[in-house]
Design a protein around this motif. Structure first.
Motif, mmCIF file in Angstrom:
data_model
loop_
_atom_site.group_PDB
_atom_site.id
_atom_site.type_symbol
_atom_site.label_atom_id
_atom_site.label_comp_id
_atom_site.label_asym_id
_atom_site.label_seq_id
_atom_site.Cartn_x
_atom_site.Cartn_y
_atom_site.Cartn_z
ATOM 1 N N ASN A 178 -11.844 -28.539 -5.213
ATOM 2 C CA ASN A 178 -11.301 -28.442 -3.847
ATOM 3 C C ASN A 178 -10.304 -27.629 -3.754
ATOM 4 N N SER A 179 -10.045 -26.684 -4.713
ATOM 5 C CA SER A 179 -9.129 -25.859 -4.811
ATOM 6 C C SER A 179 -9.486 -24.506 -5.615
ATOM 7 N N PRO A 180 -10.423 -23.880 -4.806
ATOM 8 C CA PRO A 180 -11.127 -22.632 -5.630
ATOM 9 C C PRO A 180 -10.077 -21.558 -5.844
ATOM 10 N N TRP A 181 -10.619 -20.568 -6.691
ATOM 11 C CA TRP A 181 -9.833 -19.334 -6.832
ATOM 12 C C TRP A 181 -10.576 -18.002 -6.560
ATOM 13 N N ALA A 182 -9.722 -17.084 -6.143
ATOM 14 C CA ALA A 182 -10.329 -15.777 -5.614
ATOM 15 C C ALA A 182 -9.504 -14.807 -6.451
ATOM 16 N N SER A 183 -10.243 -13.297 -6.724
ATOM 17 C CA SER A 183 -9.279 -12.664 -7.232
ATOM 18 C C SER A 183 -8.748 -11.878 -6.313
ATOM 19 N N SER A 184 -7.771 -10.860 -6.792
ATOM 20 C CA SER A 184 -6.599 -10.356 -5.920
ATOM 21 C C SER A 184 -7.278 -9.446 -4.781
ATOM 22 N N GLY A 185 -8.871 -9.127 -4.963
ATOM 23 C CA GLY A 185 -9.527 -8.348 -4.012
ATOM 24 C C GLY A 185 -9.403 -8.735 -2.529
ATOM 25 N N VAL A 186 -9.168 -10.180 -2.475
ATOM 26 C CA VAL A 186 -9.438 -10.715 -1.061
ATOM 27 C C VAL A 186 -8.098 -10.512 -0.409
ATOM 28 N N MET A 187 -7.191 -10.061 -0.951
ATOM 29 C CA MET A 187 -5.701 -10.050 -0.320
ATOM 30 C C MET A 187 -5.238 -8.636 -0.145
ATOM 31 N N MET A 188 -5.997 -7.514 -1.028
ATOM 32 C CA MET A 188 -5.512 -6.458 -1.209
ATOM 33 C C MET A 188 -6.251 -5.191 -0.226
ATOM 34 N N GLY A 189 -6.881 -5.416 0.614
ATOM 35 C CA GLY A 189 -7.516 -4.729 1.590
ATOM 36 C C GLY A 189 -6.483 -4.545 2.456
ATOM 37 N N PHE A 190 -5.878 -3.558 2.897
ATOM 38 C CA PHE A 190 -4.932 -3.319 3.773
ATOM 39 C C PHE A 190 -4.214 -2.015 3.810
ATOM 40 N N GLN A 191 -3.763 -1.415 5.165
ATOM 41 C CA GLN A 191 -3.279 -0.214 5.201
ATOM 42 C C GLN A 191 -1.988 -0.057 6.273
ATOM 43 N N PHE A 192 -0.844 0.230 5.627
ATOM 44 C CA PHE A 192 0.374 0.325 6.513
ATOM 45 C C PHE A 192 0.371 1.488 7.477
ATOM 46 N N ASP A 193 0.607 1.308 8.648
ATOM 47 C CA ASP A 193 0.971 2.459 9.479
ATOM 48 C C ASP A 193 1.924 3.538 8.871
ATOM 49 N N PRO A 194 1.533 4.573 8.759
ATOM 50 C CA PRO A 194 2.287 5.709 8.121
ATOM 51 C C PRO A 194 3.723 5.965 8.769
ATOM 52 N N ASN A 195 3.833 5.470 10.242
ATOM 53 C CA ASN A 195 5.093 5.845 10.607
ATOM 54 C C ASN A 195 5.830 4.810 11.102
ATOM 55 N N ASP A 196 5.345 3.457 10.666
ATOM 56 C CA ASP A 196 6.168 2.294 10.863
ATOM 57 C C ASP A 196 5.468 1.255 9.879
ATOM 58 N N PRO A 197 6.332 1.052 8.836
ATOM 59 C CA PRO A 197 6.055 -0.023 7.578
ATOM 60 C C PRO A 197 5.941 -1.497 8.197
ATOM 61 N N SER A 198 6.424 -1.518 9.449
ATOM 62 C CA SER A 198 6.477 -3.265 9.995
ATOM 63 C C SER A 198 4.918 -3.388 10.515
ATOM 64 N N LYS A 199 4.232 -2.287 10.606
ATOM 65 C CA LYS A 199 2.888 -2.589 11.050
ATOM 66 C C LYS A 199 1.790 -2.406 9.982
ATOM 67 N N ILE A 200 0.849 -3.402 9.888
ATOM 68 C CA ILE A 200 -0.220 -3.359 8.767
ATOM 69 C C ILE A 200 -1.699 -3.581 9.376
ATOM 70 N N GLU A 201 -2.569 -3.061 8.785
ATOM 71 C CA GLU A 201 -4.034 -3.170 9.061
ATOM 72 C C GLU A 201 -4.544 -4.156 8.203
ATOM 73 N N LEU A 202 -5.264 -5.434 8.461
ATOM 74 C CA LEU A 202 -5.666 -6.048 7.131
ATOM 75 C C LEU A 202 -7.400 -5.596 7.454
ATOM 76 N N ASP A 203 -7.877 -5.409 6.048
ATOM 77 C CA ASP A 203 -9.338 -5.609 5.757
ATOM 78 C C ASP A 203 -9.621 -7.188 5.237
ATOM 79 N N THR A 204 -10.193 -7.894 6.251
ATOM 80 C CA THR A 204 -10.387 -9.211 6.290
ATOM 81 C C THR A 204 -11.648 -9.843 5.595
#
Length: 821
Positions: free
Chosen positions: A489-515
């Motif tokens: 009931n407590s499965p494990w995933a590799s880092s790949g599940v959370m490392m798909g993302f890209q920051f807005d080059p003009n605003d580091p407070s904005k991010i787009e996730l690849d979910t």
């Protein structure tokens, strides 16, 4: 998460203290001129053992110098860690006549084992090779077997008769062997007439193909030789007359002759299920004759201890436990076992049915498993695989081979049967013999096991991305079903599940996730208690993280970007109905003495500042955690110490983590020892949950449910190390195993305590008192301790003696107490 470190840094210096002096085999006479002296060579794979790897590895193997000191600590030695084979290709410069070769190595201490084979391959053009033979076998014919203690050995022969410009030394490790070393290779000039003869040796496809066939052949040779020796000893030790002993010994001699020739046709597609071939089956027929000579009946049944290891060679006891006994709630899984023994000369097809239990003769709540003998990478045969027996016409059918105990495993999963004590029997019919009847008591207690269990359970399966290790796209769905049916009931995933993302080059407070990858993984594990992700982001202090816009670890920009990233993931998970505290992050795997904790602390601080409910989960492996930086523990929500370390390190180790628990951190436990199939399913797998209950732990984890070390579980001879999976995996199938069944039962055991605790709380709230309540409170405190203090159970190896009865004894006490309450 990777297996615990097993590098023998300290052990290499134990040679002198353990043995006093270094032993070295006497050097055989020089067979002739060494024409490899000073010649160039290539190595594959590249050397990897840190204490002796250096730039000189490119020339040291043909420099004419041999190590005389601690072999694998010297720069003149070339070494590999966890390499199934090493290939050294010497270029002699021109085609030469070859009469011999030598390979200088060492072993016998610190986990270092001798090579299984050293094949000598020769080629005139560097493309087409011929196999001149096994240097190990040729050496042993003249110079005797490997030494039993540490030694440096020049493995040498002068009995080759070939030619070639390129000479390959293919050194094949024993299956699962951790190390391989060499410090000199030699090739000896033969008579010129060898240049005129037809090329010697069998043509081979490649060194890889030779390795695959050779490793299997050598492993099977070991299996055969051990079994012959053990059957011969069993005959010698048997209480039978001298004439019978002589007759059986003669029959065994005939079988041994057949076995000596039986490995030639064995290839890499072998399944290491015993018997391995007709000649091996003949060996067990000799054992069947021994059973008969010792007074055993033609066919009999015995009830062994459920979790005890079984004996391949020897005369089984005629007597056994009086009956099989199963105690279960509705909705849980519990097991029983019976051994069937055949002392005839023919295979018996045994038909099994149940009498006098609800649902007889073949209850739907019962699964019957035909347990095969399988060999392991360490040449220790086991009964652990649990393929389902053939079912039809109100019965199950299993094959019982002569002289080879057939174990039958029964899994009960009662859901809708009435509570009560049901007295029945298991009936076995085979051939024209009188049916065997084994009494079977099934007691169904008047409780329903919860559908959702309390204990966190996981095993670094990494099913995101189609699977890894032994989990493949072809067996993934079967693997997921098996895990979920065993309370994972407590499965494990590799880092790949959370490392798909890209920051807005003009605003580091904005991010787009690849979910996409995260969502796919979440869909595999609906309703999990917690979702664990191994981030694997513990770089070195001050490193620049490209994915975070080039922010330097620990800088304000880094912290802001990590905060933006984790908050975006928390928002996404909430859309899936997953709370922040259901996400656990492993940032730095197994931090230990010498670890750079700067990156871990930077990530943990930034995550906690932005999303304090997200769980920081760590598995420290400091030998003395009191000497570890305290900020490591302060940054964590969950600490998951290694249970074998907890057992080995003593009171101070336990007290440190219990103090951390008092400071508000949750404790869980993990184990990553191996090879898993040689670990005790009772003391290693089942009792980890009891350990958790005793110390207030909330989770139990094992490395690793899917790690078959690159080899089918049905032929571990190719395993790179370990293996670690408690299942039997190949590329397409998933088969149950006793070790995973023990893990499932452990979760159920833990839940018994949870149910008992709830019953005590209800009784107190209702104002009740009396002996039943006092017994319940005592069991909550002392029940697990009684099990964990039983004789021998701190020993995690399966074939070590121990008391495996106490867990079920205490479990029944809990059932009785629940009923009384």
């Amino acid at each position: 998460m990777i297996p615990a470190r097993r590098v023998a840094r300290a052990l290499v210096f134990a040679i002198v203290s353990y043995y006093g002096v270094l032993a070295s085999a006497a050097a055989p006479a020089q067979p002739g001129e060494n024409i490899a002296l000073g010649k160039p060579y290539t190595i594959s794979p590249q050397p990897s053992y840190s204490l002796c790897t250096d730039p000189g590895d490119k020339t040291q193997l043909t420099d004419g110098k041999s190590t005389k000191d601690y072999f694998w600590t010297q720069q003149g030695t070339v070494g590999w860690g966890s390499a199934p084979f090493a290939l050294i290709t010497v270029d002699l410069g021109r085609v030469e006549p070859i009469s011999g070769a030598a390979f200088t190595t060492a072993a016998g201490v610190a986990g270092v084992t001798w090579p299984a084979e050293i094949r000598i391959l020769v080629s005139e053009d560097g493309t087409n090779y011929r196999d001149l033979g096994d240097l190990v076998a040729l050496d042993h014919k003249k110079n005797g077997p490997w030494p039993q203690t540490y030694a440096i050995r020049r493995v040498v022969t002068a009995d080759l008769a070939g030619r070639g410009r390129y000479v390959q030394f293919l050194a094949i490790s024993l299956a699962g062997a951790p190390y391989l070393f060499v410090d000199e290779v030699e090739v000896f000039r033969g008579p010129a007439e060898l240049l005129q003869r037809e090329p010697a040796g069998k043509p081979v496809e490649s060194a890889q193909a030779v390795f695959e066939q050779g490793r299997v052949r050598r492993a099977v040779q070991i299996r055969y030789s051990q079994d012959v020796a053990n059957v011969r000893k069993a005959i010698d030790d048997a209480a039978i007359g001298p004439a019978a002993k002589k007759d059986l010994a003669g029959r065994l001699d005939q079988v041994q002759t057949r076995l000596d020739e039986a490995t030639e046709g064995i290839g890499p597609d072998l399944r290491a299920v015993l018997p391995i071939g007709d000649a091996h089956a003949a060996l067990f027929r000799v054992q069947a004759e021994l059973w008969k000579a010792a007074g055993r009946p033609d066919f009999w049944a015995a009830v062994p201890d459920l979790w005890a290891p079984s004996q391949l060679i020897g005369i089984p006891q005629a007597a056994s436990r009086p009956r099989m006994e199963v105690h279960t709630m509705r909705g849980e899984y519990r097991a029983a076992v019976v051994d069937l023994n055949n002392a005839t000369g023919s295979i018996l097809e045994a038909r099994i049915r149940i009498e006098s239990l609800p649902g007889s003769p073949a209850p739907e709540y019962l699964t019957v498993h035909e347990v095969p003998w399988t060999d392991t990478a360490q040449s220790q045969p086991i009964l652990a695989a649990l393929p389902e027996a053939k079912r039809g016409q109100g019965r199950w059918t299993v094959s019982v081979l002569p002289g080879l105990t057939r174990q039958v495993w029964l899994t009960f999963h009662v859901n809708d049967q009435p509570a009560g004590v049901h007295e029945g029997k298991l009936v076995v019919e085979a051939g024209g013999a009188r049916p065997l009847e084994v009494p079977l008591q099934l007691r169904i207690w008047p409780f329903d096991f919860p559908r959702r269990t309390t204990l966190h359970l996981g095993g670094w399966s990494y099913t995101d991305g189609g699977g890894t290790y032994g989990v493949t796209p072809q067996n993934l769905q079967a693997f997921l079903r098996h895990m979920q049916s065993h309370f994972v009931n407590s499965p494990w995933a590799s880092s790949g599940v959370m490392m798909g993302f890209q920051f807005d080059p003009n605003d580091p407070s904005k991010i787009e996730l690849d979910t996409k990858r995260m969502d796919h993984w979440l869909a595999q594990w609906p309703g999990a208690k917690r979702y664990n992700v191994f981030l694997s982001v513990a770089h070195y202090s001050g490193a620049i993280v490209t994915s975070l816009g080039g922010a330097r670890i620990g800088s304000p920009d880094f912290s802001r970007r990590v905060g933006t990233w984790i908050s975006a993931w928390v928002r996404h998970l909430k859309t899936k109905g997953i709370r922040p505290d259901q996400l656990a992050l492993l940032i730095h795997d197994e931090p230990h003495e010498g670890s750079d904790l700067g990156p871990f602390l930077a990530w943990a601080k930034a995550i906690r500042a932005a999303e304090p409910e997200v769980v920081i989960w760590e598995d420290p492996t400091y030998q003395d955690p009191a000497k570890a930086p305290p900020e490591l523990f302060e940054a964590c929500d969950v600490l998951c110490p290694n249970r074998p370390m907890w057992l080995a390190q003593g009171k101070s180790f336990a007290e440190f983590y219990l103090q951390q628990q008092k400071q508000g951190r949750t404790l869980e436990s993990y184990s990553c020892s191996g090879p898993a199939k040689l670990l005790d399913p009772y003391s290693y797998h089942r009792l980890q949950a009891w350990h958790c209950w005793k110390f207030g732990g909330a989770g139990s984890f094992f490395w690793a449910f899917g790690d078959n070390s690159g080899a089918s579980s049905w032929c571990e001879y190719f395993a790179r190390g370990g293996p670690f999976t408690p299942l039997f995996l190949d590329d397409r199938t998933v088969t149950a195993g006793k070790h995973m069944e023990a893990i499932r039962e452990s979760v159920e055991d833990y839940e018994y305590f949870v149910m008992l605790r709830s019953a005590v709380e209800r009784a107190k709230a209702a104002g009740k008192s009396g002996p039943a309540l006092a017994t319940a409170e005592k069991l909550l405190v002392q029940g697990a301790e009684a099990v964990l203090n039983a004789e021998g159970v701190s020993e995690i190896r399966w074939h070590e003696p121990k008391d495996r009865t106490q867990a079920d004894a205490v479990r029944v006490q809990i059932l009785e107490t629940l009923e009384n309450l």
